[in-house]
Write a protein that holds these residues in place. Structure first.
Motif, PDB file in Angstrom:
ATOM      1  N   GLY B  75       0.831  -1.208   0.000  1.00 25.10           N
ATOM      2  CA  GLY B  75       0.000   0.000   0.000  1.00 25.10           C
ATOM      3  C   GLY B  75       0.862   1.253   0.000  1.00 25.10           C
ATOM      4  N   THR B 156      -9.138  -1.486  -3.114  1.00 26.08           N
ATOM      5  CA  THR B 156      -8.099  -0.456  -3.261  1.00 26.08           C
ATOM      6  C   THR B 156      -8.542   0.625  -4.236  1.00 26.08           C
ATOM      7  OG1 THR B 156      -7.100  -1.892  -4.892  1.00 26.08           O
ATOM      8  CG2 THR B 156      -6.078  -1.877  -2.738  1.00 26.08           C
ATOM      9  N   THR B 207      -5.615   1.654   1.689  1.00 29.22           N
ATOM     10  CA  THR B 207      -5.106   0.691   0.714  1.00 29.22           C
ATOM     11  C   THR B 207      -4.543  -0.541   1.414  1.00 29.22           C
ATOM     12  OG1 THR B 207      -4.478   2.613  -0.598  1.00 29.22           O
ATOM     13  CG2 THR B 207      -3.683   0.503  -1.361  1.00 29.22           C
TER      14      THR B 207
END
Lengths: 254, 248
Positions: B75, B156, B207
Protein backbone atom coordinates in the motif's frame (compact mmCIF):
# COMPACT_ATOMS: atom_id res chain seq x y z
CA UNK A 1 -0.96 60.15 1.32
CA UNK A 2 1.64 61.69 3.63
CA UNK A 3 -1.04 62.26 6.22
CA UNK A 4 -2.02 58.60 6.27
CA UNK A 5 1.58 57.47 6.56
CA UNK A 6 2.31 59.73 9.52
CA UNK A 7 -0.93 58.58 11.11
CA UNK A 8 0.02 54.93 10.79
CA UNK A 9 3.50 55.54 12.15
CA UNK A 10 2.18 57.36 15.23
CA UNK A 11 -0.48 54.72 15.76
CA UNK A 12 2.01 51.87 15.55
CA UNK A 13 4.56 53.54 17.78
CA UNK A 14 2.19 53.48 20.77
CA UNK A 15 1.75 49.73 20.32
CA UNK A 16 5.46 49.34 19.61
CA UNK A 17 6.33 51.00 22.90
CA UNK A 18 4.42 48.16 24.56
CA UNK A 19 6.43 45.51 22.74
CA UNK A 20 9.56 45.37 24.92
CA UNK A 21 7.64 45.60 28.25
CA UNK A 22 5.37 42.83 26.98
CA UNK A 23 8.33 40.57 26.28
CA UNK A 24 9.65 41.24 29.81
CA UNK A 25 6.22 40.61 31.37
CA UNK A 26 5.92 37.43 29.32
CA UNK A 27 9.35 36.25 30.46
CA UNK A 28 8.46 36.91 34.11
CA UNK A 29 5.09 35.17 33.77
CA UNK A 30 6.52 32.08 32.09
CA UNK A 31 9.32 31.89 34.69
CA UNK A 32 6.74 32.11 37.47
CA UNK A 33 4.71 29.41 35.77
CA UNK A 34 7.71 27.08 35.55
CA UNK A 35 8.52 27.64 39.23
CA UNK A 36 4.88 26.96 40.10
CA UNK A 37 4.97 23.88 37.91
CA UNK A 38 7.57 22.43 40.25
CA UNK A 39 6.14 23.75 43.53
CA UNK A 40 2.37 24.02 43.19
CA UNK A 41 1.51 21.36 40.63
CA UNK A 42 1.32 17.77 41.86
CA UNK A 43 3.66 15.24 40.35
CA UNK A 44 1.49 13.27 37.99
CA UNK A 45 -2.19 13.66 37.47
CA UNK A 46 -3.96 14.86 34.37
CA UNK A 47 -1.41 13.47 31.92
CA UNK A 48 -1.94 9.83 32.78
CA UNK A 49 -2.32 7.13 30.19
CA UNK A 50 -5.38 5.00 30.74
CA UNK A 51 -3.65 1.69 30.21
CA UNK A 52 0.02 0.88 29.76
CA UNK A 53 0.76 1.34 26.07
CA UNK A 54 3.55 0.20 23.78
CA UNK A 55 5.12 3.18 22.04
CA UNK A 56 8.33 3.00 20.08
CA UNK A 57 8.99 -0.51 21.39
CA UNK A 58 8.84 0.68 25.01
CA UNK A 59 6.14 0.26 27.61
CA UNK A 60 4.80 3.59 28.83
CA UNK A 61 2.79 3.26 32.02
CA UNK A 62 1.49 5.81 34.54
CA UNK A 63 5.00 6.84 35.42
CA UNK A 64 5.44 10.06 33.49
CA UNK A 65 6.95 11.48 36.62
CA UNK A 66 9.18 14.53 36.69
CA UNK A 67 9.66 14.70 32.94
CA UNK A 68 5.98 15.57 32.66
CA UNK A 69 6.95 19.08 33.84
CA UNK A 70 7.99 19.88 30.28
CA UNK A 71 4.28 19.97 29.57
CA UNK A 72 4.09 23.45 31.16
CA UNK A 73 6.49 24.70 28.50
CA UNK A 74 5.64 22.46 25.58
CA UNK A 75 1.89 22.90 25.43
CA UNK A 76 1.75 26.75 25.79
CA UNK A 77 4.45 27.13 23.14
CA UNK A 78 2.56 24.84 20.77
CA UNK A 79 -0.73 26.66 21.31
CA UNK A 80 1.02 29.99 20.72
CA UNK A 81 2.37 28.72 17.40
CA UNK A 82 -1.18 27.75 16.38
CA UNK A 83 -2.45 31.21 17.28
CA UNK A 84 0.37 32.87 15.32
CA UNK A 85 -0.55 30.75 12.29
CA UNK A 86 -4.17 31.79 12.67
CA UNK A 87 -2.96 35.37 12.26
CA UNK A 88 -0.98 34.36 9.16
CA UNK A 89 -4.18 33.02 7.61
CA UNK A 90 -6.27 36.03 8.69
CA UNK A 91 -3.75 38.51 7.26
CA UNK A 92 -3.58 36.36 4.12
CA UNK A 93 -7.33 36.70 3.66
CA UNK A 94 -7.13 40.43 4.40
CA UNK A 95 -4.40 40.87 1.82
CA UNK A 96 -6.33 39.03 -0.87
CA UNK A 97 -9.43 41.06 -0.09
CA UNK A 98 -7.83 44.51 0.20
CA UNK A 99 -4.53 44.25 -1.67
CA UNK A 100 -2.60 46.33 0.84
CA UNK A 101 1.10 45.59 1.28
CA UNK A 102 1.03 46.00 5.05
CA UNK A 103 -1.16 42.91 5.46
CA UNK A 104 1.43 40.84 3.65
CA UNK A 105 4.13 42.18 5.96
CA UNK A 106 1.94 41.35 8.98
CA UNK A 107 1.37 37.84 7.67
CA UNK A 108 5.07 37.32 7.05
CA UNK A 109 6.09 38.50 10.53
CA UNK A 110 3.34 36.41 12.15
CA UNK A 111 4.67 33.35 10.30
CA UNK A 112 8.20 34.12 11.46
CA UNK A 113 7.00 34.22 15.07
CA UNK A 114 5.09 30.98 14.44
CA UNK A 115 8.24 29.30 13.13
CA UNK A 116 10.17 30.30 16.28
CA UNK A 117 7.46 28.77 18.48
CA UNK A 118 7.15 25.68 16.27
CA UNK A 119 10.89 25.07 16.61
CA UNK A 120 10.66 25.48 20.41
CA UNK A 121 7.79 22.98 20.48
CA UNK A 122 9.73 20.50 18.39
CA UNK A 123 12.87 20.81 20.52
CA UNK A 124 11.04 20.45 23.84
CA UNK A 125 9.01 17.55 22.48
CA UNK A 126 12.12 15.83 21.19
CA UNK A 127 13.88 16.15 24.55
CA UNK A 128 10.91 14.49 26.23
CA UNK A 129 10.67 11.76 23.60
CA UNK A 130 14.36 10.94 23.91
CA UNK A 131 14.27 10.93 27.71
CA UNK A 132 11.03 9.05 28.20
CA UNK A 133 10.89 6.67 25.24
CA UNK A 134 14.59 6.36 24.51
CA UNK A 135 14.07 7.19 20.84
CA UNK A 136 14.51 10.44 18.95
CA UNK A 137 11.53 10.12 16.70
CA UNK A 138 8.26 8.19 16.53
CA UNK A 139 5.67 8.47 13.75
CA UNK A 140 2.96 9.21 16.25
CA UNK A 141 -0.09 11.12 14.85
CA UNK A 142 0.37 14.39 16.72
CA UNK A 143 4.13 14.40 16.17
CA UNK A 144 3.71 13.72 12.49
CA UNK A 145 1.05 16.34 11.83
CA UNK A 146 3.08 18.91 13.75
CA UNK A 147 6.22 17.98 11.84
CA UNK A 148 4.26 18.45 8.61
CA UNK A 149 3.19 21.85 9.89
CA UNK A 150 6.83 22.78 10.41
CA UNK A 151 7.68 21.66 6.87
CA UNK A 152 4.78 23.73 5.50
CA UNK A 153 6.01 26.84 7.30
CA UNK A 154 9.55 26.29 6.07
CA UNK A 155 8.05 25.84 2.59
CA UNK A 156 6.25 29.16 3.05
CA UNK A 157 9.58 30.94 3.45
CA UNK A 158 11.17 29.04 0.58
CA UNK A 159 8.23 30.11 -1.58
CA UNK A 160 8.69 33.74 -0.54
CA UNK A 161 12.36 33.54 -1.36
CA UNK A 162 11.72 32.14 -4.83
CA UNK A 163 9.62 35.06 -6.15
CA UNK A 164 11.05 38.45 -7.07
CA UNK A 165 7.92 40.40 -7.89
CA UNK A 166 6.57 41.85 -4.61
CA UNK A 167 2.89 41.82 -5.58
CA UNK A 168 3.00 38.24 -6.81
CA UNK A 169 5.03 37.13 -3.80
CA UNK A 170 2.44 38.62 -1.49
CA UNK A 171 -0.44 36.92 -3.32
CA UNK A 172 1.16 33.50 -3.47
CA UNK A 173 2.34 33.70 0.13
CA UNK A 174 -1.16 34.68 1.27
CA UNK A 175 -2.74 31.79 -0.62
CA UNK A 176 -0.21 29.31 0.70
CA UNK A 177 -0.55 30.68 4.24
CA UNK A 178 -4.29 30.06 4.09
CA UNK A 179 -3.90 26.53 2.71
CA UNK A 180 -1.16 25.66 5.19
CA UNK A 181 -3.44 26.73 8.03
CA UNK A 182 -5.74 23.79 7.19
CA UNK A 183 -3.16 21.55 8.87
CA UNK A 184 -3.56 23.43 12.19
CA UNK A 185 -7.08 22.16 13.03
CA UNK A 186 -6.01 18.72 11.81
CA UNK A 187 -3.04 18.77 14.17
CA UNK A 188 -5.19 20.15 16.98
CA UNK A 189 -7.99 17.60 16.56
CA UNK A 190 -5.88 14.57 15.67
CA UNK A 191 -5.68 13.42 19.31
CA UNK A 192 -9.48 13.38 19.36
CA UNK A 193 -9.77 11.45 16.07
CA UNK A 194 -6.87 9.05 16.60
CA UNK A 195 -6.51 8.46 20.35
CA UNK A 196 -2.90 9.22 21.19
CA UNK A 197 -1.53 7.89 24.42
CA UNK A 198 0.83 10.74 25.27
CA UNK A 199 -1.04 13.86 24.22
CA UNK A 200 -4.02 14.17 26.53
CA UNK A 201 -7.03 16.20 25.40
CA UNK A 202 -6.61 19.41 27.40
CA UNK A 203 -9.41 21.57 26.03
CA UNK A 204 -12.62 19.93 27.14
CA UNK A 205 -15.55 20.80 29.31
CA UNK A 206 -15.16 18.12 31.93
CA UNK A 207 -11.76 19.69 32.81
CA UNK A 208 -8.88 17.27 32.42
CA UNK A 209 -6.67 19.24 34.80
CA UNK A 210 -7.07 19.98 38.53
CA UNK A 211 -6.54 23.67 39.51
CA UNK A 212 -2.97 23.24 40.87
CA UNK A 213 -1.95 22.11 37.39
CA UNK A 214 -4.24 24.40 35.46
CA UNK A 215 -2.97 27.62 37.12
CA UNK A 216 0.71 27.26 36.12
CA UNK A 217 -0.40 26.15 32.67
CA UNK A 218 -2.60 29.19 32.11
CA UNK A 219 0.07 31.57 33.45
CA UNK A 220 2.61 30.02 31.08
CA UNK A 221 0.15 30.22 28.21
CA UNK A 222 -0.58 33.88 28.87
CA UNK A 223 3.13 34.60 29.24
CA UNK A 224 3.86 32.93 25.92
CA UNK A 225 1.15 35.01 24.24
CA UNK A 226 2.79 38.15 25.66
CA UNK A 227 6.22 37.09 24.39
CA UNK A 228 4.83 36.21 20.96
CA UNK A 229 3.01 39.49 20.61
CA UNK A 230 6.04 41.45 21.80
CA UNK A 231 8.28 39.65 19.33
CA UNK A 232 5.73 40.24 16.59
CA UNK A 233 5.53 43.99 17.21
CA UNK A 234 9.30 44.37 17.53
CA UNK A 235 9.98 42.49 14.32
CA UNK A 236 7.20 44.37 12.52
CA UNK A 237 8.73 47.69 13.60
CA UNK A 238 12.16 46.57 12.45
CA UNK A 239 10.77 45.56 9.05
CA UNK A 240 8.92 48.85 8.64
CA UNK A 241 11.99 50.87 9.58
CA UNK A 242 13.99 48.84 7.08
CA UNK A 243 11.45 49.60 4.37
CA UNK A 244 11.57 53.29 5.21
CA UNK A 245 15.35 53.21 5.15
CA UNK A 246 15.43 51.66 1.67
CA UNK A 247 12.87 54.20 0.47
CA UNK A 248 14.96 57.04 1.92
CA UNK A 249 18.13 55.66 0.35
CA UNK A 250 16.45 55.44 -3.02
CA UNK A 251 15.12 59.00 -2.80
CA UNK A 252 18.58 60.28 -1.78
CA UNK A 253 20.16 58.54 -4.76
CA UNK A 254 17.73 60.35 -7.03
CA UNK B 1 -18.75 18.47 -8.44
CA UNK B 2 -17.51 21.97 -7.76
CA UNK B 3 -18.66 23.13 -11.21
CA UNK B 4 -22.24 23.45 -10.05
CA UNK B 5 -22.03 26.71 -8.04
CA UNK B 6 -20.23 28.55 -10.83
CA UNK B 7 -22.70 27.18 -13.32
CA UNK B 8 -25.55 28.51 -11.22
CA UNK B 9 -24.09 32.02 -11.03
CA UNK B 10 -23.48 31.97 -14.78
CA UNK B 11 -27.04 31.00 -15.49
CA UNK B 12 -28.34 34.00 -13.53
CA UNK B 13 -26.20 36.43 -15.49
CA UNK B 14 -27.91 38.08 -18.44
CA UNK B 15 -27.32 36.25 -21.68
CA UNK B 16 -24.79 38.14 -23.80
CA UNK B 17 -24.21 35.45 -26.35
CA UNK B 18 -21.25 34.19 -24.34
CA UNK B 19 -20.68 30.43 -24.27
CA UNK B 20 -21.85 28.72 -21.11
CA UNK B 21 -19.42 27.77 -18.36
CA UNK B 22 -19.82 24.14 -19.28
CA UNK B 23 -18.89 24.89 -22.89
CA UNK B 24 -15.84 26.86 -21.74
CA UNK B 25 -14.84 24.01 -19.46
CA UNK B 26 -15.26 21.50 -22.27
CA UNK B 27 -13.25 23.61 -24.70
CA UNK B 28 -10.36 24.05 -22.28
CA UNK B 29 -10.35 20.37 -21.39
CA UNK B 30 -10.51 19.36 -25.07
CA UNK B 31 -7.54 21.64 -25.76
CA UNK B 32 -5.42 19.84 -23.14
CA UNK B 33 -6.53 16.42 -24.29
CA UNK B 34 -5.95 17.21 -27.96
CA UNK B 35 -2.48 18.51 -27.21
CA UNK B 36 -1.71 15.38 -25.24
CA UNK B 37 -3.14 13.17 -27.96
CA UNK B 38 -0.85 14.80 -30.52
CA UNK B 39 2.37 14.96 -28.51
CA UNK B 40 1.81 12.15 -25.96
CA UNK B 41 4.33 14.04 -23.87
CA UNK B 42 2.75 13.74 -20.42
CA UNK B 43 1.70 10.12 -20.66
CA UNK B 44 5.02 8.87 -22.01
CA UNK B 45 7.13 10.83 -19.53
CA UNK B 46 4.92 9.91 -16.55
CA UNK B 47 4.62 6.29 -17.68
CA UNK B 48 8.36 5.82 -18.16
CA UNK B 49 9.05 7.58 -14.87
CA UNK B 50 6.58 5.32 -13.05
CA UNK B 51 8.26 2.28 -14.58
CA UNK B 52 11.64 3.56 -13.40
CA UNK B 53 10.28 4.06 -9.88
CA UNK B 54 9.18 0.41 -9.98
CA UNK B 55 12.74 -0.54 -10.97
CA UNK B 56 14.04 1.46 -8.01
CA UNK B 57 11.57 -0.37 -5.74
CA UNK B 58 12.89 -3.62 -7.17
CA UNK B 59 16.45 -2.64 -6.26
CA UNK B 60 15.37 -1.41 -2.83
CA UNK B 61 13.54 -4.65 -2.02
CA UNK B 62 15.98 -7.04 -3.74
CA UNK B 63 17.88 -7.84 -0.56
CA UNK B 64 14.87 -8.41 1.66
CA UNK B 65 14.66 -11.70 3.48
CA UNK B 66 12.77 -14.66 2.06
CA UNK B 67 9.95 -14.45 4.58
CA UNK B 68 9.47 -10.74 3.94
CA UNK B 69 5.78 -9.97 3.49
CA UNK B 70 5.53 -7.50 0.62
CA UNK B 71 1.77 -7.20 1.13
CA UNK B 72 2.40 -5.24 4.33
CA UNK B 73 4.27 -2.49 2.50
CA UNK B 74 2.61 -2.66 -0.92
CA UNK B 75 0.00 0.00 0.00
CA UNK B 76 2.79 2.39 0.92
CA UNK B 77 4.79 1.56 -2.20
CA UNK B 78 1.78 2.19 -4.44
CA UNK B 79 1.30 5.62 -2.91
CA UNK B 80 4.99 6.49 -3.12
CA UNK B 81 4.79 5.60 -6.81
CA UNK B 82 1.70 7.76 -7.35
CA UNK B 83 3.11 10.77 -5.47
CA UNK B 84 6.39 10.81 -7.38
CA UNK B 85 4.75 10.23 -10.74
CA UNK B 86 2.12 12.91 -10.15
CA UNK B 87 4.84 15.41 -9.17
CA UNK B 88 6.44 14.94 -12.57
CA UNK B 89 3.14 15.34 -14.39
CA UNK B 90 2.08 18.39 -12.39
CA UNK B 91 5.38 20.09 -13.07
CA UNK B 92 4.87 19.62 -16.77
CA UNK B 93 1.18 20.49 -16.84
CA UNK B 94 1.79 24.23 -17.03
CA UNK B 95 5.04 24.22 -18.96
CA UNK B 96 3.36 24.56 -22.38
CA UNK B 97 1.01 27.21 -21.12
CA UNK B 98 3.96 29.20 -19.88
CA UNK B 99 6.37 28.64 -22.78
CA UNK B 100 3.92 29.39 -25.54
CA UNK B 101 2.10 32.15 -23.68
CA UNK B 102 -1.23 30.40 -24.03
CA UNK B 103 -2.18 31.09 -20.40
CA UNK B 104 -2.14 34.83 -21.12
CA UNK B 105 -4.48 34.15 -24.03
CA UNK B 106 -6.85 32.16 -21.83
CA UNK B 107 -6.79 34.90 -19.18
CA UNK B 108 -7.85 37.47 -21.79
CA UNK B 109 -11.09 35.57 -22.34
CA UNK B 110 -13.86 36.81 -20.03
CA UNK B 111 -14.38 33.55 -18.19
CA UNK B 112 -14.61 32.51 -14.57
CA UNK B 113 -11.07 31.71 -13.43
CA UNK B 114 -12.23 28.65 -11.54
CA UNK B 115 -13.17 27.10 -14.89
CA UNK B 116 -9.46 27.11 -15.71
CA UNK B 117 -8.79 25.36 -12.43
CA UNK B 118 -11.46 22.73 -13.02
CA UNK B 119 -10.41 21.99 -16.59
CA UNK B 120 -6.72 21.79 -15.69
CA UNK B 121 -7.42 19.64 -12.65
CA UNK B 122 -9.60 17.35 -14.77
CA UNK B 123 -6.95 16.91 -17.45
CA UNK B 124 -4.31 16.23 -14.78
CA UNK B 125 -6.70 13.76 -13.16
CA UNK B 126 -7.27 11.95 -16.45
CA UNK B 127 -3.55 11.72 -17.21
CA UNK B 128 -2.71 10.47 -13.74
CA UNK B 129 -5.59 7.97 -13.88
CA UNK B 130 -4.38 6.60 -17.22
CA UNK B 131 -0.84 6.27 -15.87
CA UNK B 132 -2.20 4.48 -12.78
CA UNK B 133 -4.24 2.10 -14.92
CA UNK B 134 -1.07 1.19 -16.81
CA UNK B 135 1.42 1.05 -13.93
CA UNK B 136 -0.59 -0.55 -11.12
CA UNK B 137 -1.04 -3.83 -13.03
CA UNK B 138 2.72 -3.62 -13.66
CA UNK B 139 3.23 -3.20 -9.91
CA UNK B 140 1.11 -6.32 -9.36
CA UNK B 141 3.06 -8.14 -12.04
CA UNK B 142 6.48 -7.27 -10.62
CA UNK B 143 5.83 -7.61 -6.90
CA UNK B 144 2.57 -9.35 -6.03
CA UNK B 145 2.22 -12.29 -8.43
CA UNK B 146 3.78 -14.70 -5.92
CA UNK B 147 1.53 -13.47 -3.10
CA UNK B 148 -2.12 -14.02 -2.28
CA UNK B 149 -3.77 -10.69 -1.47
CA UNK B 150 -7.01 -10.69 0.48
CA UNK B 151 -10.38 -11.03 -1.25
CA UNK B 152 -10.99 -7.33 -0.50
CA UNK B 153 -8.14 -6.39 -2.86
CA UNK B 154 -10.58 -4.77 -5.31
CA UNK B 155 -11.43 -2.21 -2.62
CA UNK B 156 -8.10 -0.46 -3.26
CA UNK B 157 -10.06 1.31 -6.02
CA UNK B 158 -11.70 3.51 -3.36
CA UNK B 159 -8.55 5.13 -1.90
CA UNK B 160 -7.01 5.26 -5.38
CA UNK B 161 -9.92 7.31 -6.72
CA UNK B 162 -10.17 9.60 -3.68
CA UNK B 163 -6.41 10.08 -3.46
CA UNK B 164 -5.95 10.78 -7.16
CA UNK B 165 -8.69 13.42 -7.11
CA UNK B 166 -7.13 15.15 -4.08
CA UNK B 167 -3.59 14.99 -5.46
CA UNK B 168 -4.56 16.53 -8.78
CA UNK B 169 -6.72 19.21 -7.12
CA UNK B 170 -4.06 20.41 -4.67
CA UNK B 171 -1.34 19.81 -7.25
CA UNK B 172 -2.99 21.98 -9.91
CA UNK B 173 -3.18 24.96 -7.55
CA UNK B 174 0.42 24.49 -6.40
CA UNK B 175 1.70 23.96 -9.95
CA UNK B 176 0.12 27.28 -10.91
CA UNK B 177 1.89 28.94 -7.98
CA UNK B 178 5.29 27.39 -8.65
CA UNK B 179 5.09 27.96 -12.42
CA UNK B 180 6.26 31.55 -11.91
CA UNK B 181 8.99 30.93 -9.34
CA UNK B 182 12.67 30.23 -9.42
CA UNK B 183 13.57 26.55 -9.07
CA UNK B 184 9.97 25.56 -9.70
CA UNK B 185 10.46 21.79 -9.82
CA UNK B 186 11.96 21.61 -6.36
CA UNK B 187 9.54 24.15 -4.95
CA UNK B 188 6.53 22.16 -6.12
CA UNK B 189 7.80 19.12 -4.22
CA UNK B 190 8.57 21.25 -1.14
CA UNK B 191 5.01 22.59 -1.03
CA UNK B 192 3.17 19.56 -2.40
CA UNK B 193 4.42 16.71 -0.25
CA UNK B 194 3.68 18.23 3.18
CA UNK B 195 0.34 19.54 1.98
CA UNK B 196 -0.82 16.17 0.67
CA UNK B 197 0.59 14.28 3.65
CA UNK B 198 -2.75 13.81 5.48
CA UNK B 199 -4.31 12.51 2.27
CA UNK B 200 -1.35 10.27 1.61
CA UNK B 201 -1.50 8.88 5.14
CA UNK B 202 -5.23 8.14 4.99
CA UNK B 203 -5.06 6.62 1.51
CA UNK B 204 -2.12 4.40 2.44
CA UNK B 205 -4.01 3.22 5.51
CA UNK B 206 -7.12 2.37 3.49
CA UNK B 207 -5.11 0.69 0.71
CA UNK B 208 -3.16 -1.42 3.19
CA UNK B 209 -6.35 -2.56 4.90
CA UNK B 210 -7.84 -3.50 1.53
CA UNK B 211 -4.73 -5.44 0.48
CA UNK B 212 -4.33 -7.28 3.78
CA UNK B 213 -8.04 -7.78 4.34
CA UNK B 214 -8.27 -6.16 7.74
CA UNK B 215 -11.17 -4.53 9.53
CA UNK B 216 -13.16 -2.90 6.71
CA UNK B 217 -15.73 -1.10 8.87
CA UNK B 218 -13.32 -0.10 11.63
CA UNK B 219 -10.24 0.94 9.64
CA UNK B 220 -10.93 1.13 5.91
CA UNK B 221 -14.08 3.25 6.01
CA UNK B 222 -12.79 5.85 8.55
CA UNK B 223 -9.52 6.26 6.62
CA UNK B 224 -11.40 6.67 3.37
CA UNK B 225 -13.80 9.14 4.97
CA UNK B 226 -10.85 11.13 6.33
CA UNK B 227 -9.26 11.22 2.86
CA UNK B 228 -12.55 12.25 1.26
CA UNK B 229 -13.07 15.00 3.85
CA UNK B 230 -9.58 16.33 3.22
CA UNK B 231 -10.32 16.24 -0.52
CA UNK B 232 -13.48 18.27 -0.12
CA UNK B 233 -11.83 20.93 2.07
CA UNK B 234 -8.73 21.20 -0.11
CA UNK B 235 -10.63 21.29 -3.41
CA UNK B 236 -13.01 23.94 -2.13
CA UNK B 237 -10.18 26.14 -0.84
CA UNK B 238 -8.13 25.65 -4.03
CA UNK B 239 -11.16 26.42 -6.16
CA UNK B 240 -11.89 29.60 -4.19
CA UNK B 241 -8.30 30.84 -4.20
CA UNK B 242 -7.47 29.94 -7.78
CA UNK B 243 -8.65 33.27 -9.16
CA UNK B 244 -6.03 35.13 -7.11
CA UNK B 245 -3.27 32.71 -8.03
CA UNK B 246 -3.78 32.55 -11.77
CA UNK B 247 -4.26 36.31 -12.16
CA UNK B 248 -1.21 37.30 -10.09
Amino acid sequence: MTETTTKTTTKTSSLDRLAIPLIIVGALLTTTAFVLAFTLAPLVMGAEVDTPALIGGKMVANKLLLSQKIFYFHMPVAVTSFVALLFTAIYGVLFLAKRERRYDLNAKVATEVALVFILMTMVSGELWTRYEWGVWWVWEPRLTTYFILMLLIIGYFILRGAIDDAERRATYASVFGIIAFIDVPICFLITRMVPSSVHPVIFRTDSGLPPPMLIPLLIALFGMFCIAFGLYRTRLREQRLRERLTALKESLED
Amino acid sequence: MAANPSQATRAEAPSTGRPSTLAQYRTLLAKDLRQEFRTREMLTSMGIYALLVLVVFGAALAQSARGFDILQVSGGLIWALIVFTSLLGLNRSFSHEKEEGSLEGILLVPLDRSVIFLSKATSNLLFLAVVEIITLPLFYFFFLTGETPSSTFWMTVGPLAVGTIGITGIGTLLATITMNTRGKDVLLAVLFIPLTYPLLYACTAATTVAVLGGDIGGAYVPALALAAGYDVVMLLVSWLLYDYVVSA
